[in-house]
Every structure is written in C-alpha cells, then in structure tokens.
Design a protein around this motif. Structure first.
Motif, PDB file in Angstrom:
ATOM      1  N   ARG A 232     -20.931  19.046 -37.030  1.00 44.05           N
ATOM      2  CA  ARG A 232     -20.612  17.620 -37.079  1.00 44.05           C
ATOM      3  C   ARG A 232     -19.480  17.256 -36.130  1.00 44.05           C
ATOM      4  O   ARG A 232     -19.345  16.101 -35.714  1.00 44.05           O
ATOM      5  CB  ARG A 232     -20.238  17.179 -38.494  1.00 44.05           C
ATOM      6  N   HIS A 233     -18.671  18.257 -35.730  1.00 44.49           N
ATOM      7  CA  HIS A 233     -17.578  18.004 -34.792  1.00 44.49           C
ATOM      8  C   HIS A 233     -18.080  17.859 -33.354  1.00 44.49           C
ATOM      9  O   HIS A 233     -17.331  17.384 -32.492  1.00 44.49           O
ATOM     10  CB  HIS A 233     -16.553  19.140 -34.867  1.00 44.49           C
ATOM     11  N   ASP A 234     -19.304  18.296 -33.104  1.00 39.98           N
ATOM     12  CA  ASP A 234     -19.909  18.185 -31.775  1.00 39.98           C
ATOM     13  C   ASP A 234     -19.032  18.840 -30.703  1.00 39.98           C
ATOM     14  O   ASP A 234     -18.901  18.319 -29.600  1.00 39.98           O
ATOM     15  CB  ASP A 234     -20.180  16.717 -31.427  1.00 39.98           C
ATOM     16  N   GLN A 235     -18.448  19.983 -31.053  1.00 36.40           N
ATOM     17  CA  GLN A 235     -17.619  20.730 -30.116  1.00 36.40           C
ATOM     18  C   GLN A 235     -18.410  21.910 -29.557  1.00 36.40           C
ATOM     19  O   GLN A 235     -19.267  22.479 -30.232  1.00 36.40           O
ATOM     20  CB  GLN A 235     -16.350  21.243 -30.801  1.00 36.40           C
ATOM     21  N   ALA A 236     -18.097  22.280 -28.326  1.00 36.10           N
ATOM     22  CA  ALA A 236     -18.825  23.377 -27.683  1.00 36.10           C
ATOM     23  C   ALA A 236     -18.587  24.702 -28.381  1.00 36.10           C
ATOM     24  O   ALA A 236     -19.507  25.513 -28.548  1.00 36.10           O
ATOM     25  CB  ALA A 236     -18.425  23.481 -26.211  1.00 36.10           C
ATOM     26  N   ILE A 237     -17.336  24.948 -28.796  1.00 35.89           N
ATOM     27  CA  ILE A 237     -16.956  26.185 -29.483  1.00 35.89           C
ATOM     28  C   ILE A 237     -16.007  25.795 -30.608  1.00 35.89           C
ATOM     29  O   ILE A 237     -14.965  25.188 -30.353  1.00 35.89           O
ATOM     30  CB  ILE A 237     -16.240  27.167 -28.531  1.00 35.89           C
ATOM     31  N   ILE A 238     -16.342  26.168 -31.837  1.00 33.48           N
ATOM     32  CA  ILE A 238     -15.491  25.781 -32.947  1.00 33.48           C
ATOM     33  C   ILE A 238     -15.360  26.932 -33.934  1.00 33.48           C
ATOM     34  O   ILE A 238     -16.355  27.574 -34.295  1.00 33.48           O
ATOM     35  CB  ILE A 238     -16.016  24.500 -33.634  1.00 33.48           C
ATOM     36  N   ALA A 239     -14.115  27.197 -34.353  1.00 30.23           N
ATOM     37  CA  ALA A 239     -13.826  28.336 -35.214  1.00 30.23           C
ATOM     38  C   ALA A 239     -13.186  27.884 -36.517  1.00 30.23           C
ATOM     39  O   ALA A 239     -12.182  27.166 -36.495  1.00 30.23           O
ATOM     40  CB  ALA A 239     -12.891  29.314 -34.500  1.00 30.23           C
ATOM     41  N   PRO A 240     -13.721  28.291 -37.658  1.00 29.18           N
ATOM     42  CA  PRO A 240     -13.018  28.083 -38.925  1.00 29.18           C
ATOM     43  C   PRO A 240     -11.912  29.125 -39.068  1.00 29.18           C
ATOM     44  O   PRO A 240     -11.789  30.038 -38.242  1.00 29.18           O
ATOM     45  CB  PRO A 240     -14.115  28.279 -39.967  1.00 29.18           C
ATOM     46  N   LEU A 321     -17.891  31.766 -35.827  1.00 33.22           N
ATOM     47  CA  LEU A 321     -17.726  30.975 -34.609  1.00 33.22           C
ATOM     48  C   LEU A 321     -19.044  30.278 -34.305  1.00 33.22           C
ATOM     49  O   LEU A 321     -20.078  30.931 -34.168  1.00 33.22           O
ATOM     50  CB  LEU A 321     -17.343  31.908 -33.456  1.00 33.22           C
ATOM     51  N   LEU A 322     -19.015  28.945 -34.220  1.00 30.40           N
ATOM     52  CA  LEU A 322     -20.217  28.194 -33.866  1.00 30.40           C
ATOM     53  C   LEU A 322     -20.119  27.786 -32.401  1.00 30.40           C
ATOM     54  O   LEU A 322     -19.126  27.181 -31.977  1.00 30.40           O
ATOM     55  CB  LEU A 322     -20.373  26.956 -34.746  1.00 30.40           C
ATOM     56  N   VAL A 323     -21.161  28.113 -31.642  1.00 26.89           N
ATOM     57  CA  VAL A 323     -21.158  27.900 -30.189  1.00 26.89           C
ATOM     58  C   VAL A 323     -22.421  27.158 -29.790  1.00 26.89           C
ATOM     59  O   VAL A 323     -23.528  27.501 -30.237  1.00 26.89           O
ATOM     60  CB  VAL A 323     -21.102  29.250 -29.427  1.00 26.89           C
ATOM     61  N   LYS A 324     -22.259  26.132 -28.965  1.00 22.34           N
ATOM     62  CA  LYS A 324     -23.435  25.478 -28.397  1.00 22.34           C
ATOM     63  C   LYS A 324     -24.139  26.460 -27.462  1.00 22.34           C
ATOM     64  O   LYS A 324     -23.500  27.154 -26.674  1.00 22.34           O
ATOM     65  CB  LYS A 324     -23.033  24.217 -27.629  1.00 22.34           C
ATOM     66  N   ALA A 325     -25.459  26.499 -27.540  1.00 22.61           N
ATOM     67  CA  ALA A 325     -26.210  27.460 -26.734  1.00 22.61           C
ATOM     68  C   ALA A 325     -25.959  27.266 -25.244  1.00 22.61           C
ATOM     69  O   ALA A 325     -25.991  28.233 -24.479  1.00 22.61           O
ATOM     70  CB  ALA A 325     -27.702  27.334 -27.036  1.00 22.61           C
ATOM     71  N   ASP A 326     -25.677  26.042 -24.827  1.00 16.67           N
ATOM     72  CA  ASP A 326     -25.434  25.783 -23.406  1.00 16.67           C
ATOM     73  C   ASP A 326     -24.202  26.512 -22.887  1.00 16.67           C
ATOM     74  O   ASP A 326     -24.118  26.807 -21.695  1.00 16.67           O
ATOM     75  CB  ASP A 326     -25.279  24.280 -23.152  1.00 16.67           C
ATOM     76  N   VAL A 327     -23.250  26.797 -23.757  1.00 16.23           N
ATOM     77  CA  VAL A 327     -22.059  27.539 -23.326  1.00 16.23           C
ATOM     78  C   VAL A 327     -22.466  28.934 -22.860  1.00 16.23           C
ATOM     79  O   VAL A 327     -22.044  29.412 -21.798  1.00 16.23           O
ATOM     80  CB  VAL A 327     -21.032  27.638 -24.470  1.00 16.23           C
TER      81      VAL A 327
END
Length: 372
Positions: A232-240, A321-327
C-alpha cells in the motif's frame, strides 16, 4: 574376355540383409514421426504460454498432427501489462515469496498458510544447501508442501512452488545462531547467502511477477496482511522491523527485543571508515569492534508510533523485504563481493539506490524471528 572399363558387378544382397534394413528404416521413421510417439508440443506449449514463472527450458520435440509437423511454440509477454500498484489485491498482482532455507521451522510454514493474500496468486521459491541439515530441511519442507498442495483445502494451495538445491558447499560447519553471527564468519557467510539469493531470484523471477517478498526461513510471525500492508506504500523497496520474542526473566513475562540491525541510515563515521578500507573490505553492523554510529531502524520503534510511518534507508536486511519486480529487472541483485564496502542485502540497497530506487523502512511495523 576383358570387361568394359567402368562396369561394376554388384553383389546381390541377401533377403535377410534386406529385411533387417527395412525393419530399421521403419523403426527410425516410427520413432521420429510416428503417430504413437508422445506429443510433447502440447505440454511445452502450455509451459511456454501460461506457466507463471518462465519460458520453456527443456527441448522441444516436433510431432505430427494429420501428417503436418507442429512448429515450436512462441510465447509472448508484454511487461507493460504487468502492474505493480498500491492495491495488489484488487489488481490481482502476482507475488513471488523467496526464502533461502538451511533449517525448516514449522512455524514459518504455518505463518505462510495464514497469509490472507489469495494463495492462487502466490508462488513460493526456496533454495536449500546440500548438507545434512539442508537435506533434512528439504524433507520436512516437502512433507508440508505435499500436505498443503495435494491434501489441503483449495484456499491454502499456492500457485506454484519451486525448490532449488545449492551446488556450492556451505561456508560454515553449523547453522547455530551463535556460529552464524560471529564477526569473523560474516564475509564468507554473507557472500554465500548473496549467491544463494541471486540463484533463487534469477531462476524464479518470471514475466508475470509484480512483487517479490523476501522472507527468511526463521521469520515465524508476520501480520497475515503483510503483502497488502507493505504494498500500500507503493515503494520500490520496503522493510518492516524485525524483532524477537523472548522470556524476560527480570520482568517474569514475555517480552520482545530488536533483532535485524541491517536496516539503517548511514552516518559520517561509517562513510569515513569506508574511505580507510581496502577495496575488498566490508562494513558490518551490530558489532562493537566496528562502531559505525549509524541510525538503526531496530531502535526507532515506539509503542505509540504510527504503524505505517516511513523512514528512508541506506541499508536493508533480508528478514522481510518487499521489492517491486522492476527493481530486480533493472539489475539490482545481491553482491557477493564488496560493493562500496557493503555486501548481500546491504549491498543490494546500495545498488538499488545507484539505479534510482530509494529503500524505505517501517519502524513500527513488526515481524518476528525465531528465538533459538
């Protein structure tokens, strides 16, 4: 009387020789184009056109239908049609959950089953070492997979599951937590981890993948909505923030403590340390022998903080770690070498930043690591 020059008398072939030759020719023709030969084109075409991961990698065998040779299949993928949005559930975006695994933790699998993102949109990928522990982990993992995919309820079954076995020796003799976290073991351990992550990533990332959730095998508790919450944050790389539950003997009650110190913001001290290092030296976080004075996200969590408060990061850990596949498609991988004096997940963050992707962290959004 002399024979005319150029004439040759041929020896008459025996009936047995002719029969054997004819039988051999029939067998060869039957094997190549016979109607009873297995039709591999249909299965390869299905794999090429609709498999959720990648185009075919096994040979294509031509067959006939009505006497006409089938052409090898051609798969078309339009990456412009692959969305990566802040609403992955509504847009039915494909998620790839990747886990390097040396030990199997039943609570890890139970946590996967609790994910409330549609399992038919989730592909799981694992890589395990060819060691005694790795072999045992593979057996336990396969038992759970069989129970879920073959006998479990439909809602629990995942889109597909891939298991890779490492073709490299483990750099450590033991996977005990105390051995894994010794400072002198970090470079070889994390270089091996980086290679494993890259092998897993490059093998499983497919043309329909929108997001990659990296989740360590010893992370046993996450919110069931972790995929939607992070996306939901629409960030390329996001870590809890990764914590660990433990029994606090002083308080005589269960408590929690920070665990992953690889999510950080850089400091002048760390940058100066890097300038004095050799080209193959790496900076490590969380060790008193190498004080970097970086700002660690692990210590920024507050009891009354906003769950979705973001902070920019210069280094990330791989616990979750959630990463957009485009990264990853842009070329950001996990360097198994010193990359600006960083390695593995922290090196990945540096590489992603060099490609224009900014990692962020959520100090108050927690996942929990197994307590050995």
């Amino acid at each position: 009387m002399a024979r005319p020059m150029g004439s040759v008398r041929l020896k008459k072939a025996s009936p047995v020789t002719l029969a054997v030759g004819a039988a051999l020719c029939i067998f060869i023709l039957y094997f190549l184009i016979g109607s009873s030969a297995p039709d591999f084109s249909a299965s390869r075409k299905a794999t090429a056109a609709s498999h959720p991961l990648s185009p075919p990698t096994s040979p294509f065998r031509k067959t006939t239908t009505g006497g006409k040779l089938k052409a090898p299949p051609v798969a078309h993928y339009n990456l412009n049609d692959v969305s990566t949005t802040s609403q992955p559930l509504e847009n039915r975006e494909n998620i790839l959950v990747l886990t390097p695994m040396a030990r199997f933790y039943p609570a890890y699998w139970d946590n996967l089953l609790r994910l409330d993102y549609p399992h038919e949109l989730i592909t799981l990928g694992f890589i395990l070492p060819k060691t005694k522990e790795g072999n045992e982990a593979t057996k336990e993992l396969q038992k759970k997979i069989t129970k879920t995919q073959k006998y479990g309820p439909e809602k629990d079954r995942f889109k597909s599951i891939i298991i890779l076995r490492e073709d490299m020796d483990s750099p450590l003799s033991s996977q005990d937590e105390s051995e894994r976290h010794k400072m002198e073991n970090q470079k070889i351990r994390r270089a091996a981890m980086a290679k494993a992550r890259n092998s897993l990533l490059f093998t499983t990332l497919g043309p329909s993948t929108s997001w990659i959730l990296w989740l360590d095998a010893d992370v046993i508790e996450t919110p069931p909505t972790i995929i939607q919450d992070l996306a939901r944050h629409d960030q390329a790389i996001i870590a809890p923030n990764c914590f660990q539950r433990f029994w606090n003997a002083e308080k005589k009650e269960m408590d929690e403590r920070p665990y992953d110190f690889n999510n950080w913001q850089d400091s002048p001290t760390a940058l100066d340390l890097a300038k004095s290092m050799g080209p193959d030296d790496i900076l490590l976080e969380g060790y008193s022998e190498m004080a970097t004075f970086r700002t660690l996200m692990a210590y920024l969590a507050t009891d009354d903080g906003l769950l979705h408060e973001e902070i920019p990061l210069d280094g990330v850990g791989g616990a979750a770690l959630l990463v957009k596949a485009d990264v990853h498609r842009d070329g950001a991988m996990f360097p198994p070498f010193a990359f600006y004096h960083l390695i593995e997940t922290e090196g990945f963050a540096k590489m992603a930043k060099r490609l224009g992707w900014q990692p962020v962290g959520l100090p108050n959004y927690k996942v929990y690591h197994y307590n050995e």
